[in-house]
Design an enzyme around this catalytic site. Structure first.
Site, PDB file in Angstrom:
ATOM      1  N   THR A 277     -53.670 -33.917 104.245  1.00  0.00           N
ATOM      2  CA  THR A 277     -53.173 -32.757 104.980  1.00  0.00           C
ATOM      3  C   THR A 277     -53.296 -33.026 106.476  1.00  0.00           C
ATOM      4  OG1 THR A 277     -55.310 -31.635 105.119  1.00  0.00           O
ATOM      5  CG2 THR A 277     -53.949 -31.176 103.163  1.00  0.00           C
ATOM      6  N   CYS A 278     -52.565 -32.266 107.239  1.00  0.00           N
ATOM      7  CA  CYS A 278     -52.630 -32.385 108.702  1.00  0.00           C
ATOM      8  C   CYS A 278     -53.481 -31.254 109.269  1.00  0.00           C
ATOM      9  CB  CYS A 278     -51.228 -32.395 109.305  1.00  0.00           C
ATOM     10  SG  CYS A 278     -50.260 -30.940 108.864  1.00  0.00           S
ATOM     11  N   THR A 279     -54.619 -31.023 108.639  1.00  0.00           N
ATOM     12  CA  THR A 279     -55.551 -29.991 109.085  1.00  0.00           C
ATOM     13  C   THR A 279     -56.976 -30.481 108.869  1.00  0.00           C
ATOM     14  OG1 THR A 279     -56.258 -27.695 108.801  1.00  0.00           O
ATOM     15  CG2 THR A 279     -55.489 -28.825 106.841  1.00  0.00           C
TER      16      THR A 279
END
Length: 123
Positions: A63-65
Site C-alpha cells: 500500500t502507499c500508506t
C-alpha cells in the site's frame, strides 16, 4: 509459480489499485470516512487474490500508506482467515522485513511512506 506469472499477478494488483482512486490517493487528501473504509476494501481485494495463488506461490501486498489499519491489521486479518498462508521474510538492499512485513519511512528509508508484505501459500 513461474516468475512471469508472479509478475503478471503483481501487475494485476497494481492495475486494481489504479482503478480504485480512493486507494491511490494520498491519505491527507482523503476525507475521514474514505480512510475508514479503505481497510475493508483492501481486505476484500486481498481475500479475492489469495484464491489465485498456487501452493508454494507468493502474494505481495503493498500500500502507499503508513497506517497500521491499512497495513499490518489487513495482513493479520488475512492470515487469520487463510491459515494456508504464512508471512515470508524478505530483504531489499539493507531493508529486512519482520514477519514478512516492512513499512518504508521517508526519514529512515529515503522513500515515500509505504508498506509491503510477502505472504507464501503453504498448501
Amino acid at each position: 509459480m513461474k516468475k512471469t506469472k508472479q509478475i503478471s499477478l503483481i501487475l494485476s494488483i497494481l492495475l486494481i489499485f489504479q482503478l480504485i482512486p480512493a486507494i491511490n490517493a494520498h491519505a491527507e487528501e482523503k476525507a475521514e470516512n474514505e480512510i475508514a473504509g479503505l481497510p475493508l476494501i483492501q481486505r476484500s481485494i486481498l481475500q479475492s487474490l489469495g484464491s489465485c495463488v498456487r501452493p508454494g506461490g507468493v502474494l505481495i501486498y503493498s500500500t502507499c500508506t503508513i497506517l497500521r489499519a491499512e497495513n499490518e491489521e489487513v495482513v493479520e486479518d488475512f492470515l487469520r482467515r487463510n491459515p494456508v498462508f504464512s508471512p515470508d521474510d524478505f530483504t531489499i538492499g539493507a531493508v529486512r522485513s519482520i514477519n514478512g512485513c516492512y513499512t518504508f519511512w521517508p526519514h529512515i528509508d529515503g522513500t515515500d511512506g509505504f508498506f509491503a508484505a510477502k505472504l507464501r501459500r503453504n498448501e
